[in-house]
Design a protein around this motif. Structure first.
Motif, PDB file in Angstrom:
ATOM      1  N   ALA A 297       0.823  -1.220   0.000  1.00  0.00           N
ATOM      2  CA  ALA A 297       0.000   0.000   0.000  1.00  0.00           C
ATOM      3  C   ALA A 297       0.855   1.266   0.000  1.00  0.00           C
ATOM      4  O   ALA A 297       0.640   2.177  -0.814  1.00  0.00           O
ATOM      5  CB  ALA A 297      -0.953  -0.010   1.204  1.00  0.00           C
ATOM      6  N   VAL A 298       1.834   1.324   0.893  1.00  0.00           N
ATOM      7  CA  VAL A 298       2.663   2.533   0.967  1.00  0.00           C
ATOM      8  C   VAL A 298       3.544   2.642  -0.277  1.00  0.00           C
ATOM      9  O   VAL A 298       3.655   3.712  -0.892  1.00  0.00           O
ATOM     10  CB  VAL A 298       3.525   2.547   2.249  1.00  0.00           C
TER      11      VAL A 298
ATOM     12  N   ASN B 265       5.369   9.461  -9.647  1.00  0.00           N
ATOM     13  CA  ASN B 265       5.063   9.469 -11.075  1.00  0.00           C
ATOM     14  C   ASN B 265       4.235  10.701 -11.429  1.00  0.00           C
ATOM     15  O   ASN B 265       4.447  11.337 -12.454  1.00  0.00           O
ATOM     16  CB  ASN B 265       4.312   8.193 -11.487  1.00  0.00           C
ATOM     17  N   ARG B 266       3.317  11.058 -10.538  1.00  0.00           N
ATOM     18  CA  ARG B 266       2.499  12.246 -10.789  1.00  0.00           C
ATOM     19  C   ARG B 266       3.310  13.527 -10.693  1.00  0.00           C
ATOM     20  O   ARG B 266       3.104  14.461 -11.472  1.00  0.00           O
ATOM     21  CB  ARG B 266       1.314  12.276  -9.826  1.00  0.00           C
TER      22      ARG B 266
ATOM     23  N   GLU C 138       2.997   6.203  -7.100  1.00  0.00           N
ATOM     24  CA  GLU C 138       1.946   7.045  -7.713  1.00  0.00           C
ATOM     25  C   GLU C 138       2.269   8.528  -7.491  1.00  0.00           C
ATOM     26  O   GLU C 138       2.149   9.350  -8.399  1.00  0.00           O
ATOM     27  CB  GLU C 138       0.581   6.709  -7.094  1.00  0.00           C
ATOM     28  N   MET C 139       2.682   8.868  -6.271  1.00  0.00           N
ATOM     29  CA  MET C 139       3.022  10.260  -5.949  1.00  0.00           C
ATOM     30  C   MET C 139       4.168  10.766  -6.825  1.00  0.00           C
ATOM     31  O   MET C 139       4.068  11.833  -7.442  1.00  0.00           O
ATOM     32  CB  MET C 139       3.407  10.355  -4.470  1.00  0.00           C
TER      33      MET C 139
ATOM     34  N   ARG D 165       3.052   1.487  -3.291  1.00  0.00           N
ATOM     35  CA  ARG D 165       2.285   1.870  -4.485  1.00  0.00           C
ATOM     36  C   ARG D 165       1.873   3.342  -4.434  1.00  0.00           C
ATOM     37  O   ARG D 165       1.855   4.035  -5.449  1.00  0.00           O
ATOM     38  CB  ARG D 165       1.046   0.972  -4.638  1.00  0.00           C
ATOM     39  N   ALA D 166       1.553   3.816  -3.225  1.00  0.00           N
ATOM     40  CA  ALA D 166       1.186   5.239  -3.084  1.00  0.00           C
ATOM     41  C   ALA D 166       2.397   6.131  -3.368  1.00  0.00           C
ATOM     42  O   ALA D 166       2.267   7.184  -4.005  1.00  0.00           O
ATOM     43  CB  ALA D 166       0.626   5.502  -1.688  1.00  0.00           C
ATOM     44  N   VAL D 167       3.577   5.704  -2.909  1.00  0.00           N
ATOM     45  CA  VAL D 167       4.784   6.521  -3.122  1.00  0.00           C
ATOM     46  C   VAL D 167       5.140   6.576  -4.614  1.00  0.00           C
ATOM     47  O   VAL D 167       5.499   7.638  -5.143  1.00  0.00           O
ATOM     48  CB  VAL D 167       5.959   5.982  -2.272  1.00  0.00           C
TER      49      VAL D 167
END
Lengths: 203, 203
Positions: A87-88, A97-98, A94-95, A90-92
């Protein structure tokens, strides 16, 4: 399955690098977006946004948007994980990449689209002041990225990810966008050398 | 765990609606981005992009970027699925969320940032012609969306998803951005009524 692209454009290169890292081979089909091939009715039916790349699945389903195409391949072939783990993680990813996409890739793209006369039929209206402002935005992001890369191998941490792909393609596109790399960004230079030396960078 | 936000800004609302749909309760902490609270050194250490929202995990990890925060909650609480189901379903939601985000939410945000004098210290330089161009981009996207919504309940298909959240928050932000809804978009109107009537829309 096939992917419609324009080889010289930056977004299709993100998909090609992603697939090379996964070891997945998909046939590519070239169209010429500069000649408005993305504005024809059959193409608009595939992607109303009139952009490449577009992934066409065997049942005819059309998936557009670069990151959506990459996510499809991450789902069907999870290894190596390029969207992070857990979870962490994948969120990192995503952050980052954005940040790289909205802040760096996007700014470089806006500079190119608004300042290059060859783009005048695709970017209407071209706004010169906005193109110039984006050169500064891109350079500011690179300074931020250099700080973030201090003491770590890749943009989202110790593992190579889609954030590295987005940033590499963006930075390589600074040349056609006529944006100079700020001086003294030693961490960005070290990282760039590292990711550029991977076989996928030739994809 | 806590989320730093500015309640009147559109991106934090996307997270609040997402959490309401999931039935997850997280404490929110208000800062005033208009008073440059996102430019202070402690905040910049949390998010060098100087934007809200930011999710702070119990171990101190800071996750910024709206969709990265939503993805973290999707990972720890998969139901109801708001990023789609299965490889094709997840790719389709990613595609539509990006169309709504880059094409609609982004255009409305650019119009607001470049045309509202209250934003002059946060958007430097403001470029009036670019702000005006984005009003047209937003309206074109709404026409495309109306066509896509013919005969289906939600933006990415038959299930409510993060793409609906992004589009609802974007469309509700057209009022402060002073963009008028084009006439005759009956599918958008029917969809808007439907998603606005969900309890999450009050979040």
């Amino acid at each position: 399955m096939r992917i419609i692209e324009t080889r010289s454009a930056p977004n299709p290169r993100r998909v090609r690098i992603f697939l090379a890292e996964k070891g997945i081979s998909v046939p590519f089909e070239e169209i010429d977006i500069m000649a408005e091939a993305a504005k024809t009715p059959p193409f608009v039916a595939l992607n109303p946004m009139q952009r490449v790349p577009v992934l066409i699945l065997d049942d005819g389903t059309a998936i557009s948007e670069t990151v959506a195409i990459c996510r499809y391949f991450e789902e069907i072939e999870p290894e190596p994980a390029l969207f992070g783990r857990g979870a962490v993680g994948r969120a990192v990813v995503e952050m980052w990449n954005r940040r790289m996409e909205l802040g760096l890739f996007g700014a470089i793209g806006q500079a190119f689209r608004h300042l290059n006369h060859k783009m005048s039929h695709l970017e209407v209206p071209q706004v010169t002041a906005w193109g110039e402002a984006n050169k500064d935005k891109a350079r500011s992001m690179l300074v931020m990225l250099d700080e973030a890369l201090k003491g770590r191998a890749f943009i989202a941490g110790e593992d190579y990810s889609i954030a590295d792909i987005t940033a590499l393609v963006a930075i390589d596109f600074m040349k056609p966008a006529r944006i100079e790399m700020p001086a003294g960004l030693t961490n960005v230079a070290r990282w760039r050398q590292s990711v550029s030396s991977r076989p996928s960078a030739q994809a």
